[in-house]
Design a protein around this motif. Structure first.
Motif, PDB file in Angstrom:
ATOM      1  N   GLY A 442       0.783  -1.238   0.000  1.00 22.71           N
ATOM      2  CA  GLY A 442       0.000   0.000   0.000  1.00 22.71           C
ATOM      3  C   GLY A 442       0.808   1.278   0.000  1.00 22.71           C
ATOM      4  N   ILE A 443       2.126   1.178   0.122  1.00 20.97           N
ATOM      5  CA  ILE A 443       2.885   2.431   0.259  1.00 20.97           C
ATOM      6  C   ILE A 443       3.056   3.138  -1.077  1.00 20.97           C
ATOM      7  N   GLY A 444       3.322   4.439  -1.004  1.00 17.57           N
ATOM      8  CA  GLY A 444       3.562   5.230  -2.203  1.00 17.57           C
ATOM      9  C   GLY A 444       4.859   4.842  -2.878  1.00 17.57           C
ATOM     10  N   ARG A 445       5.792   4.387  -2.107  1.00 17.71           N
ATOM     11  CA  ARG A 445       7.091   3.878  -2.531  1.00 17.71           C
ATOM     12  C   ARG A 445       8.055   4.970  -2.991  1.00 17.71           C
ATOM     13  N   TYR A 446       7.611   5.873  -3.881  1.00 14.93           N
ATOM     14  CA  TYR A 446       8.516   6.888  -4.419  1.00 14.93           C
ATOM     15  C   TYR A 446       8.321   8.218  -3.726  1.00 14.93           C
ATOM     16  N   GLY A 447       9.407   8.924  -3.533  1.00 17.32           N
ATOM     17  CA  GLY A 447       9.316  10.322  -3.124  1.00 17.32           C
ATOM     18  C   GLY A 447       9.342  11.182  -4.360  1.00 17.32           C
ATOM     19  N   PHE A 448       9.367  12.461  -4.197  1.00 16.07           N
ATOM     20  CA  PHE A 448       9.507  13.316  -5.356  1.00 16.07           C
ATOM     21  C   PHE A 448      10.341  14.533  -4.986  1.00 16.07           C
ATOM     22  N   THR A 449      10.825  15.206  -5.983  1.00 15.81           N
ATOM     23  CA  THR A 449      11.721  16.319  -5.796  1.00 15.81           C
ATOM     24  C   THR A 449      10.931  17.612  -5.765  1.00 15.81           C
ATOM     25  N   LEU A 450      11.307  18.496  -4.896  1.00 12.30           N
ATOM     26  CA  LEU A 450      10.605  19.782  -4.864  1.00 12.30           C
ATOM     27  C   LEU A 450      11.603  20.881  -4.551  1.00 12.30           C
ATOM     28  N   PRO A 451      11.335  22.078  -4.978  1.00 12.67           N
ATOM     29  CA  PRO A 451      12.263  23.172  -4.682  1.00 12.67           C
ATOM     30  C   PRO A 451      12.199  23.518  -3.198  1.00 12.67           C
ATOM     31  N   MET A 452      13.340  23.816  -2.633  1.00  9.79           N
ATOM     32  CA  MET A 452      13.425  24.169  -1.217  1.00  9.79           C
ATOM     33  C   MET A 452      13.971  25.579  -1.096  1.00  9.79           C
ATOM     34  N   ASP A 453      13.227  26.534  -1.403  1.00  8.37           N
ATOM     35  CA  ASP A 453      13.633  27.943  -1.546  1.00  8.37           C
ATOM     36  C   ASP A 453      15.129  28.130  -1.797  1.00  8.37           C
ATOM     37  N   GLU A 454      15.792  28.900  -0.973  1.00  7.14           N
ATOM     38  CA  GLU A 454      17.162  29.246  -1.346  1.00  7.14           C
ATOM     39  C   GLU A 454      18.151  28.079  -1.191  1.00  7.14           C
ATOM     40  N   ALA A 455      17.733  27.012  -0.474  1.00  4.47           N
ATOM     41  CA  ALA A 455      18.682  25.927  -0.216  1.00  4.47           C
ATOM     42  C   ALA A 455      18.864  24.987  -1.392  1.00  4.47           C
ATOM     43  N   GLN A 456      17.877  24.850  -2.220  1.00  2.00           N
ATOM     44  CA  GLN A 456      17.978  24.050  -3.432  1.00  2.00           C
ATOM     45  C   GLN A 456      18.480  22.634  -3.182  1.00  2.00           C
ATOM     46  N   ALA A 457      17.744  21.900  -2.395  1.00  2.00           N
ATOM     47  CA  ALA A 457      18.073  20.495  -2.198  1.00  2.00           C
ATOM     48  C   ALA A 457      17.079  19.667  -2.993  1.00  2.00           C
ATOM     49  N   ARG A 458      17.586  18.706  -3.713  1.00  2.00           N
ATOM     50  CA  ARG A 458      16.704  17.823  -4.492  1.00  2.00           C
ATOM     51  C   ARG A 458      16.924  16.382  -4.007  1.00  2.00           C
ATOM     52  N   PHE A 520      17.983  17.612   4.971  1.00  2.00           N
ATOM     53  CA  PHE A 520      17.197  16.851   5.949  1.00  2.00           C
ATOM     54  C   PHE A 520      15.692  17.091   5.758  1.00  2.00           C
ATOM     55  N   LYS A 521      15.318  18.361   5.581  1.00  2.00           N
ATOM     56  CA  LYS A 521      13.899  18.670   5.373  1.00  2.00           C
ATOM     57  C   LYS A 521      13.388  18.030   4.096  1.00  2.00           C
ATOM     58  N   GLY A 522      14.175  18.188   3.046  1.00  3.24           N
ATOM     59  CA  GLY A 522      13.769  17.641   1.752  1.00  3.24           C
ATOM     60  C   GLY A 522      13.653  16.129   1.826  1.00  3.24           C
ATOM     61  N   PHE A 523      14.542  15.511   2.601  1.00  2.00           N
ATOM     62  CA  PHE A 523      14.470  14.054   2.759  1.00  2.00           C
ATOM     63  C   PHE A 523      13.147  13.668   3.415  1.00  2.00           C
ATOM     64  N   GLY A 524      12.782  14.418   4.465  1.00  2.00           N
ATOM     65  CA  GLY A 524      11.500  14.153   5.140  1.00  2.00           C
ATOM     66  C   GLY A 524      10.339  14.323   4.184  1.00  2.00           C
ATOM     67  N   ARG A 525      10.365  15.413   3.403  1.00  2.00           N
ATOM     68  CA  ARG A 525       9.286  15.682   2.428  1.00  2.00           C
ATOM     69  C   ARG A 525       9.177  14.565   1.391  1.00  2.00           C
ATOM     70  N   ALA A 526      10.361  14.108   0.929  1.00  2.20           N
ATOM     71  CA  ALA A 526      10.356  13.045  -0.081  1.00  2.20           C
ATOM     72  C   ALA A 526       9.879  11.728   0.531  1.00  2.20           C
ATOM     73  N   LEU A 527      10.187  11.562   1.819  1.00  2.00           N
ATOM     74  CA  LEU A 527       9.788  10.339   2.514  1.00  2.00           C
ATOM     75  C   LEU A 527       8.272  10.278   2.716  1.00  2.00           C
ATOM     76  N   ARG A 528       7.659  11.449   2.897  1.00  2.00           N
ATOM     77  CA  ARG A 528       6.233  11.495   3.264  1.00  2.00           C
ATOM     78  C   ARG A 528       5.348  10.728   2.272  1.00  2.00           C
ATOM     79  N   PRO A 529       5.380  11.062   0.970  1.00  3.50           N
ATOM     80  CA  PRO A 529       4.507  10.291   0.062  1.00  3.50           C
ATOM     81  C   PRO A 529       4.981   8.856  -0.125  1.00  3.50           C
ATOM     82  N   ALA A 530       6.286   8.634   0.084  1.00  5.26           N
ATOM     83  CA  ALA A 530       6.796   7.265  -0.083  1.00  5.26           C
ATOM     84  C   ALA A 530       6.280   6.350   1.023  1.00  5.26           C
ATOM     85  N   LEU A 531       6.170   6.879   2.262  1.00  2.00           N
ATOM     86  CA  LEU A 531       5.683   6.083   3.395  1.00  2.00           C
ATOM     87  C   LEU A 531       4.176   5.944   3.397  1.00  2.00           C
TER      88      LEU A 531
END
Ligand code: PLP
Length: 545
Positions: A442-458, A520-531
């Protein structure tokens, strides 16, 4: 003037020289004094060929700290049950002395009295399960009572006796031991009476690790009392009451890093207690539910229903208390999904019957002690303590942005550097997430990339079960806070290995703190839909992850 011990002890016990126990490691000495075998048994996880200490010093110390008493105010026993038995054996002469109980209460007091041949004086609770203090005091004047048992919170009624009532009883009964059984006190909203031990010589408090500390199978409890009472009980304690593997396992379970998880589980049980109590009060099968300060509810069923048969048919065991009145049962608070099954049997539809995905990992090595609880389907609580302020903040970002609950405590060798602590937190968090994901259905499995204002972590994630790692970011070696730059990729690579995930990280920027925080934030965000659970299918054409 005679002392308390003169008044309460069996004379032959007061004058007894106890058996000289020979247990415990006798330092570097050649241990040829206890007829032990020199070799541990094949495959043993410890030196079980040696007799254990009668009162293992490290565990005495740990429990004294946990209960807030001095070492000489505590006796470790095989469960609180053994404490009850010792009290009878040390104080009550058969056919002569008595114990006072206030039914309905814990059944073992009466059984232990019978085993010792002691008499029983009963002063039942009133119709609201309150103590009849005047009745107790009158009964003590008329009978040779040595022990007064008060159970708070009381089993099976769930209510408390107030501190004022206990202390006024102790004052009114100076020639008796007033024994307060606090087996369930951790589930109550009032503190233990342990703090009153030092000032009230005839007060005895019983505690146990069986309920709130989830160690019923280990058999460990404690008697808390003034040193004269403890010394008296010690005389009737067997030479080696606690098995060495039990001492080792209990010490491990009570490691300070685990305390936050116990605290969180106690809160969960109290929340579940309120939820079940509310829900059951809507059931057509239920006549009355009493308020409870323990991990159970006393319930009166309506007559002429088939609920008892229904529970039996679904093999849901509850405790029959029909001796208190028709339809009386006691229900222990279980895990949420167990409670949902109970509610369903009572014809109350719980809102969400999908079992919560969670896991607890506790890892202890010579370098670090770490415990983590994750719960993927709830956002709270998030509570992190690793001793590295900046790293705490970063782990919190993962949980908050990942939308899951994380309680993580670590105690590591920070006097060397942060390496072991950060690495082992990655291992434990990875293992906990992996275990909580289960078969990953049932999990989303994949995360996705999003812009993180000035930090630009993908960050991109695939919870594929297969570790893979790509890291493309320049982070200065000084890092941020007490977290060095090289530990950032090392953390995520280790986490991915233990979680079973492909993790791709790219980031750039000028400010190192921002780059790291963005990752770290971006990792959490990407993890959210994956979990997140989106159905029940395994999201793979292979059918397994
Ligand atoms: C469960 C219980 C105990 C027994 O505790 P152990 O430590 O497991 O022996 C003691 N008193 C009461 C009131 C209990 O309900």
């Amino acid at each position: 003037m005679s002392t308390l011990i003169d008044k309460i002890a069996r004379p032959e016990i007061a004058s007894l020289t106890p058996y000289a126990a020979r247990g415990g490691a006798r330092a570097e000495a050649l241990q040829l004094d206890a007829n032990e075998n020199p070799w541990a048994p094949p495959g043993a996880s410890g030196p079980w060929n040696r007799y254990p200490e009668q009162q293992p010093a490290a565990l005495v110390s740990r429990l004294a700290a946990l209960y807030g008493v001095e070492h000489d105010q505590l006796l470790l026993t095989r469960g609180a049950d053994e404490g009850i038995d010792l009290l009878f054996r040390a104080t009550c002469q058969a056919e002569q002395d008595a114990a006072l109980i206030t039914p309905p209460t814990f059944g073992l007091y009466a059984v232990a009295a019978q085993v010792q041949g002691a008499k029983l004086v009963s002063v039942p609770l009133d119709e609201n399960f309150g103590l009849k203090i005047d009745g107790i005091i009158a009964a003590i004047q008329d009978n040779p009572v040595k022990l007064v048992f008060l159970c708070s919170p009381n089993n099976p009624t769930g209510n408390m006796i107030t501190r004022d009532d206990v202390l006024s009883m102790a004052k009114a009964c100076p020639d008796q031991l007033v024994v307060v059984d606090e087996a369930y006190i951790e589930f109550a909203d009032t503190p233990s009476l342990a703090a009153d031990i030092g000032v009230t010589p005839n007060l005895v408090v019983l505690r146990t690790l069986s309920k709130a500390y989830a160690l019923a199978g280990a058999r460990l409890g404690a008697v808390l009392a003034g040193p004269p009472v403890i010394n008296l009980l010690r005389k009737v304690l067997p030479p080696y009451p606690l098995a060495a593997p039990v001492i080792a396992e209990v010490s491990r379970a009570l490691a300070p890093v685990n305390m936050a998880i116990f605290a969180e589980r106690i809160i969960r049980i109290k929340q579940e207690r309120a939820r079940i109590s509310d829900a059951l009060s809507c059931s057509t099968f239920v006549d009355k539910i009493w308020p409870s300060s323990a991990n159970f509810l006393l319930v009166k069923l309506k007559p002429d229903t088939d609920i008892t048969a229904r529970l039996k048919q679904q093999t849901i065991h509850v405790r029959d208390f029909s001796n208190l009145g028709e339809g009386m049962i006691r229900i222990s608070i279980g895990a949420p999904e167990e409670n949902d099954a109970l509610l369903a049997a009572f014809g109350v539809d719980p809102e969400n019957t999908i079992a919560e995905r969670g896991a607890v990992i506790s890892r202890q090595t010579s370098e670090t002690q770490i415990s983590a609880l994750v719960s993927l389907d709830r956002p709270e609580p998030v509570h992190i303590e690793t001793g590295i302020g900046f790293f705490d903040h970063m782990l919190e970002q993962i949980a908050r942005h990942g939308g899951f609950s994380l309680v993580l405590n670590a105690k590591g060798d920070l006097h060397i550097d942060e390496h072991h602590t950060v690495e082992d937190c990655a291992i434990v968090l990875g293992q906990a997430l992996r275990e909580a994901l289960g078969d990953r259905a049932g999990i989303g499995r994949y995360g996705f990339t999003l812009p993180m204002d000035e930090a630009q972590a993908r960050i991109a994630i695939d919870l594929s079960g297969r570790p893979a790692f790509r890291f493309d970011a320049e982070i200065s070696e000084t890092g941020a806070g007490e977290l060095s730059g090289q530990m950032v990729p090392h953390f995520f690579e280790t986490l991915g290995q233990h979680l079973g995930a492909a993790i791709h990280i790219e980031a750039e920027g000028r400010n190192t703190h921002h780059i790291i925080e963005g990752i770290f934030k971006g990792f959490g965000r990407a993890l959210r839909p994956a979990l997140a659970r989106q159905g029940s299918a395994i999201p793979s054409s292979k059918g397994v992850l």
